[in-house]
Design a protein around this motif. Structure first.
Motif, PDB file in Angstrom:
ATOM      1  N   GLY A  61       0.785  -1.231   0.000  1.00  0.00           N
ATOM      2  CA  GLY A  61       0.000   0.000   0.000  1.00  0.00           C
ATOM      3  C   GLY A  61       0.813   1.275   0.000  1.00  0.00           C
ATOM      4  O   GLY A  61       0.321   2.321   0.412  1.00  0.00           O
ATOM      5  N   ALA A  62       2.054   1.229  -0.469  1.00  0.00           N
ATOM      6  CA  ALA A  62       2.883   2.440  -0.497  1.00  0.00           C
ATOM      7  C   ALA A  62       2.299   3.466  -1.463  1.00  0.00           C
ATOM      8  O   ALA A  62       1.622   3.116  -2.431  1.00  0.00           O
ATOM      9  CB  ALA A  62       4.307   2.091  -0.916  1.00  0.00           C
ATOM     10  N   THR A  63       2.565   4.733  -1.193  1.00  0.00           N
ATOM     11  CA  THR A  63       2.128   5.807  -2.081  1.00  0.00           C
ATOM     12  C   THR A  63       3.236   6.102  -3.083  1.00  0.00           C
ATOM     13  O   THR A  63       4.373   5.639  -2.923  1.00  0.00           O
ATOM     14  CB  THR A  63       1.821   7.087  -1.281  1.00  0.00           C
ATOM     15  N   LEU A  64       2.927   6.898  -4.107  1.00  0.00           N
ATOM     16  CA  LEU A  64       3.947   7.273  -5.084  1.00  0.00           C
ATOM     17  C   LEU A  64       5.071   8.066  -4.419  1.00  0.00           C
ATOM     18  O   LEU A  64       6.240   7.912  -4.774  1.00  0.00           O
ATOM     19  CB  LEU A  64       3.330   8.090  -6.222  1.00  0.00           C
ATOM     20  N   THR A  65       4.723   8.886  -3.430  1.00  0.00           N
ATOM     21  CA  THR A  65       5.743   9.646  -2.706  1.00  0.00           C
ATOM     22  C   THR A  65       6.681   8.703  -1.969  1.00  0.00           C
ATOM     23  O   THR A  65       7.909   8.889  -1.975  1.00  0.00           O
ATOM     24  CB  THR A  65       5.076  10.622  -1.711  1.00  0.00           C
ATOM     25  N   GLU A  66       6.135   7.669  -1.346  1.00  0.00           N
ATOM     26  CA  GLU A  66       6.958   6.683  -0.650  1.00  0.00           C
ATOM     27  C   GLU A  66       7.820   5.888  -1.633  1.00  0.00           C
ATOM     28  O   GLU A  66       8.968   5.563  -1.341  1.00  0.00           O
ATOM     29  CB  GLU A  66       6.083   5.755   0.185  1.00  0.00           C
ATOM     30  N   LEU A  67       7.266   5.580  -2.810  1.00  0.00           N
ATOM     31  CA  LEU A  67       8.050   4.879  -3.835  1.00  0.00           C
ATOM     32  C   LEU A  67       9.202   5.750  -4.319  1.00  0.00           C
ATOM     33  O   LEU A  67      10.318   5.260  -4.518  1.00  0.00           O
ATOM     34  CB  LEU A  67       7.169   4.502  -5.026  1.00  0.00           C
ATOM     35  N   ALA A  68       8.934   7.038  -4.507  1.00  0.00           N
ATOM     36  CA  ALA A  68       9.972   7.958  -4.967  1.00  0.00           C
ATOM     37  C   ALA A  68      11.120   8.007  -3.961  1.00  0.00           C
ATOM     38  O   ALA A  68      12.289   7.978  -4.332  1.00  0.00           O
ATOM     39  CB  ALA A  68       9.389   9.347  -5.191  1.00  0.00           C
ATOM     40  N   ALA A  69      10.776   8.045  -2.673  1.00  0.00           N
ATOM     41  CA  ALA A  69      11.812   8.065  -1.635  1.00  0.00           C
ATOM     42  C   ALA A  69      12.603   6.756  -1.634  1.00  0.00           C
ATOM     43  O   ALA A  69      13.825   6.759  -1.481  1.00  0.00           O
ATOM     44  CB  ALA A  69      11.179   8.308  -0.273  1.00  0.00           C
ATOM     45  N   ALA A  70      11.920   5.635  -1.820  1.00  0.00           N
ATOM     46  CA  ALA A  70      12.589   4.333  -1.812  1.00  0.00           C
ATOM     47  C   ALA A  70      13.513   4.159  -3.017  1.00  0.00           C
ATOM     48  O   ALA A  70      14.546   3.497  -2.923  1.00  0.00           O
ATOM     49  CB  ALA A  70      11.558   3.210  -1.790  1.00  0.00           C
ATOM     50  N   ALA A  71      13.146   4.765  -4.143  1.00  0.00           N
ATOM     51  CA  ALA A  71      13.917   4.583  -5.375  1.00  0.00           C
ATOM     52  C   ALA A  71      14.919   5.699  -5.628  1.00  0.00           C
ATOM     53  O   ALA A  71      15.733   5.596  -6.539  1.00  0.00           O
ATOM     54  CB  ALA A  71      12.968   4.484  -6.561  1.00  0.00           C
ATOM     55  N   GLY A  72      14.833   6.781  -4.844  1.00  0.00           N
ATOM     56  CA  GLY A  72      15.695   7.927  -5.112  1.00  0.00           C
ATOM     57  C   GLY A  72      15.307   8.621  -6.397  1.00  0.00           C
ATOM     58  O   GLY A  72      16.137   9.123  -7.139  1.00  0.00           O
ATOM     59  N   GLU A  73      14.020   8.635  -6.672  1.00  0.00           N
ATOM     60  CA  GLU A  73      13.470   9.207  -7.900  1.00  0.00           C
ATOM     61  C   GLU A  73      12.490  10.315  -7.543  1.00  0.00           C
ATOM     62  O   GLU A  73      12.178  10.530  -6.384  1.00  0.00           O
ATOM     63  CB  GLU A  73      12.689   8.122  -8.682  1.00  0.00           C
TER      64      GLU A  73
END
Length: 191
Positions: free
Chosen positions: A87-99
């Motif tokens: 259930g991660a958000t796009l903001t959380e994905l961006a932080a996880a990927a450095g994107e």
């Protein structure tokens, strides 16, 4: 990470042709790299690329072209798992990927994921919290039925007594009768 592209003009100073610039650009060189290699101005390099009918890339397309495709696929798959199963958000994905959020969204789509609406994300997270709360209620019930008191459970889990009672009730716990643990009261006198 950036590949060095040799100058397109020979040492004798021959003219840099639009076709030569196009060939280097299509093999992954950036406009800035072509400027440095050829000694031409930025505008001249752009004009010659256009004259040769070159399809121009954006900066993110160039980065993507230079990335290790296997590492990119692995990252995209990991982000999709975080997004769909956790259930991660796009903001959380961006932080996880450095994107950026846009970059994380692009990776998610590349991995075959479907972007949720904000409401879908909120409902998904609420459902996850409800499942976790139900598990907690069942564990409290087991401890209560094993003899623990409500105040002990409240202290142990850092909840209020009222919250523990509510969770026990939601778990369908059969409550023990309340006991008065204080000093015995003197019987009232009747007159």
């Amino acid at each position: 990470m950036t590949a060095q592209h040799p100058p397109t003009a020979s040492a004798e100073g021959q003219r840099v042709t639009p076709e030569a610039l196009r060939k280097q650009y299509e093999s992954g060189a950036t406009v800035d790299e072509l400027v440095t290699a050829s000694g031409l101005s930025y505008g001249t390099v752009l004009n010659r690329l256009r004259d040769a009918g070159t399809a121009m890339r954006t900066s993110w397309q160039t980065r993507r072209m230079r990335q290790n495709p296997q590492a990119r696929r692995h990252l995209a798959a990991r982000l999709r798992t975080l997004y769909e199963q956790h259930g991660a958000t796009l903001t959380e994905l961006a932080a996880a990927a450095g994107e950026t959020r846009r970059g994380a969204r692009r990776l998610l789509i590349e991995a075959g994921g479907t972007v949720r609406t904000t409401q879908q994300t909120l409902r998904m997270r609420a459902a996850t919290r409800a499942v976790e709360r139900h598990k907690l209620a069942l564990s409290l019930r087991a401890r209560y039925e094993a003899g623990a008191t409500v105040p002990e459970l409240a202290t142990e889990h850092s909840y209020s007594v009222a919250t523990v009672y509510r969770l026990l009730h939601q778990a369908g716990t059969r409550m023990r009768p309340k006991h008065n643990h204080g000093p015995a009261r003197a019987p009232r006198k009747r007159s």
